[in-house]
Design a protein around this motif. Structure first.
Motif, short mmCIF file in Angstrom:
data_model
loop_
_atom_site.label_atom_id
_atom_site.label_comp_id
_atom_site.label_asym_id
_atom_site.label_seq_id
_atom_site.Cartn_x
_atom_site.Cartn_y
_atom_site.Cartn_z
N ARG A 159 0.80 -1.20 -0.16
CA ARG A 159 0.02 0.14 0.10
C ARG A 159 0.90 1.37 -0.15
NH1 ARG A 159 -0.45 2.55 4.68
NH2 ARG A 159 0.28 1.35 6.63
N VAL A 160 1.87 1.13 0.64
CA VAL A 160 3.01 2.37 0.74
C VAL A 160 3.51 2.37 -0.71
CG1 VAL A 160 5.14 3.16 1.56
CG2 VAL A 160 3.51 1.98 3.28
N ARG A 161 3.86 1.32 -1.24
CA ARG A 161 4.59 1.47 -2.68
C ARG A 161 3.36 2.12 -3.54
NH1 ARG A 161 6.09 -3.50 -5.05
NH2 ARG A 161 7.43 -2.45 -6.10
N ALA A 162 2.21 1.71 -3.47
CA ALA A 162 1.15 2.24 -4.31
C ALA A 162 0.97 3.83 -4.17
CB ALA A 162 -0.17 1.53 -4.20
N LEU A 163 0.98 4.16 -2.92
CA LEU A 163 0.91 5.55 -2.81
C LEU A 163 2.02 6.48 -3.21
CD1 LEU A 163 -0.63 5.40 0.76
CD2 LEU A 163 -1.80 6.41 -1.17
N LEU A 164 3.25 5.91 -3.20
CA LEU A 164 4.45 6.48 -3.63
C LEU A 164 4.55 6.68 -5.16
CD1 LEU A 164 7.06 5.35 -0.99
CD2 LEU A 164 6.37 7.55 -1.09
N PHE A 165 4.08 5.63 -5.84
CA PHE A 165 4.00 5.47 -7.09
C PHE A 165 2.94 6.30 -7.68
CE2 PHE A 165 6.39 1.22 -7.28
CZ PHE A 165 7.24 1.55 -8.09
N GLY A 166 1.87 6.55 -7.05
CA GLY A 166 0.93 7.38 -7.46
C GLY A 166 1.30 8.74 -7.27
N ALA A 167 1.96 9.14 -6.21
CA ALA A 167 2.59 10.72 -6.11
C ALA A 167 3.71 10.87 -7.26
CB ALA A 167 3.14 10.63 -4.70
N LEU A 168 4.60 9.93 -7.48
CA LEU A 168 5.66 10.11 -8.36
C LEU A 168 4.84 10.03 -9.86
CD1 LEU A 168 8.01 7.72 -6.85
CD2 LEU A 168 8.27 10.23 -6.72
N ALA A 169 4.10 9.29 -10.09
CA ALA A 169 3.23 9.43 -11.36
C ALA A 169 2.56 10.93 -11.59
CB ALA A 169 2.24 8.44 -11.51
N TYR A 170 2.24 11.54 -10.48
CA TYR A 170 1.61 12.82 -10.88
C TYR A 170 2.76 13.72 -11.07
CZ TYR A 170 -0.89 17.01 -9.68
OH TYR A 170 -1.39 18.24 -10.01
N PHE A 171 4.14 13.54 -10.37
CA PHE A 171 5.20 14.52 -10.74
C PHE A 171 5.51 14.07 -12.16
CE2 PHE A 171 9.91 14.28 -10.82
CZ PHE A 171 10.16 15.84 -10.81
N LEU A 172 5.30 13.38 -12.89
CA LEU A 172 5.78 13.01 -14.35
C LEU A 172 4.70 13.45 -15.24
CD1 LEU A 172 7.28 9.38 -14.22
CD2 LEU A 172 8.30 11.32 -14.12
N LEU A 173 3.70 13.72 -14.77
CA LEU A 173 2.49 14.17 -15.71
C LEU A 173 2.91 15.60 -16.48
CD1 LEU A 173 -0.92 13.51 -13.70
CD2 LEU A 173 -0.03 12.51 -15.96
N PRO A 174 2.85 15.86 -17.60
CA PRO A 174 3.45 16.92 -18.38
C PRO A 174 2.19 17.91 -18.24
CG PRO A 174 2.50 15.37 -19.75
CD PRO A 174 2.25 14.58 -18.48
N SER A 175 1.11 17.55 -17.83
CA SER A 175 -0.40 18.75 -17.67
C SER A 175 -0.85 18.29 -16.58
CB SER A 175 -1.15 18.76 -18.88
OG SER A 175 -1.66 17.45 -19.14
N ASP A 176 -0.51 18.74 -15.35
CA ASP A 176 -1.14 18.53 -14.28
C ASP A 176 -2.06 19.97 -13.60
OD1 ASP A 176 1.05 19.95 -13.22
OD2 ASP A 176 1.90 18.22 -12.45
N ALA A 177 -2.23 20.17 -12.59
CA ALA A 177 -3.19 21.21 -12.01
C ALA A 177 -2.15 22.49 -12.37
CB ALA A 177 -3.22 20.99 -10.55
N LEU A 178 -0.98 22.46 -12.03
CA LEU A 178 -0.35 23.69 -12.58
C LEU A 178 1.04 23.33 -13.41
CD1 LEU A 178 0.20 25.48 -9.11
CD2 LEU A 178 -1.34 26.29 -10.85
N PRO A 179 0.81 23.51 -15.04
CA PRO A 179 1.96 23.21 -15.62
C PRO A 179 3.40 23.53 -15.13
CG PRO A 179 0.06 24.11 -16.78
CD PRO A 179 -0.20 24.39 -15.30
#
Length: 117
Positions: free
Chosen positions: A53-73
């Motif tokens: 569950r910790v790995r899943a949350l961390l991968f989710g947070a890191l995947a957000y960091f990789l998104l080219p278009s997120d809440a604030l480009p």
């Protein structure tokens, strides 16, 4: 998996983080004040001893960091990484006990390599 409904990270999400984390970090490391924390989270997420569950949350947070278009480009000066920092900081605050000195040492070594030291 638990009462929060968090399952293991999807294979696609994990693959995206593995493939893109250092590529993105190398391009923005001098502009990202949370680079060491994000890199320590990366190594913690890769560690098979880290609970699923910790790995899943961390991968989710890191995947957000990789998104080219997120809440604030990320191309916005001074603001682009604030949402990424908030997501990673929240994940780290919740999961700090799982990030070991070995993960932090690996993060510092990786950032030194990126900086050419």
């Amino acid at each position: 998996m638990d009462d929060l409904g968090i399952d293991a990270a999807s294979p696609e999400e994990e693959a995206r983080v593995r493939a893109g984390f250092f590529r993105k970090l190398a391009g923005v490391v001098t502009r990202v004040p949370f680079a060491e924390e994000a890199t320590a989270a990366y190594y913690c997420a890769l560690d098979r001893r880290t609970p699923t569950r910790v790995r899943a949350l961390l991968f989710g947070a890191l995947a957000y960091f990789l998104l080219p278009s997120d809440a604030l480009p990320d191309i916005l000066p001074a603001l682009g990484f604030t949402d990424d920092a908030a997501v990673i900081a929240t994940a780290l605050n919740l999961l700090a006990g799982h990030i070991s000195p070995a993960h932090r040492d690996a993060a510092r070594a990786a950032l030194d390599r990126l900086a050419g030291r």
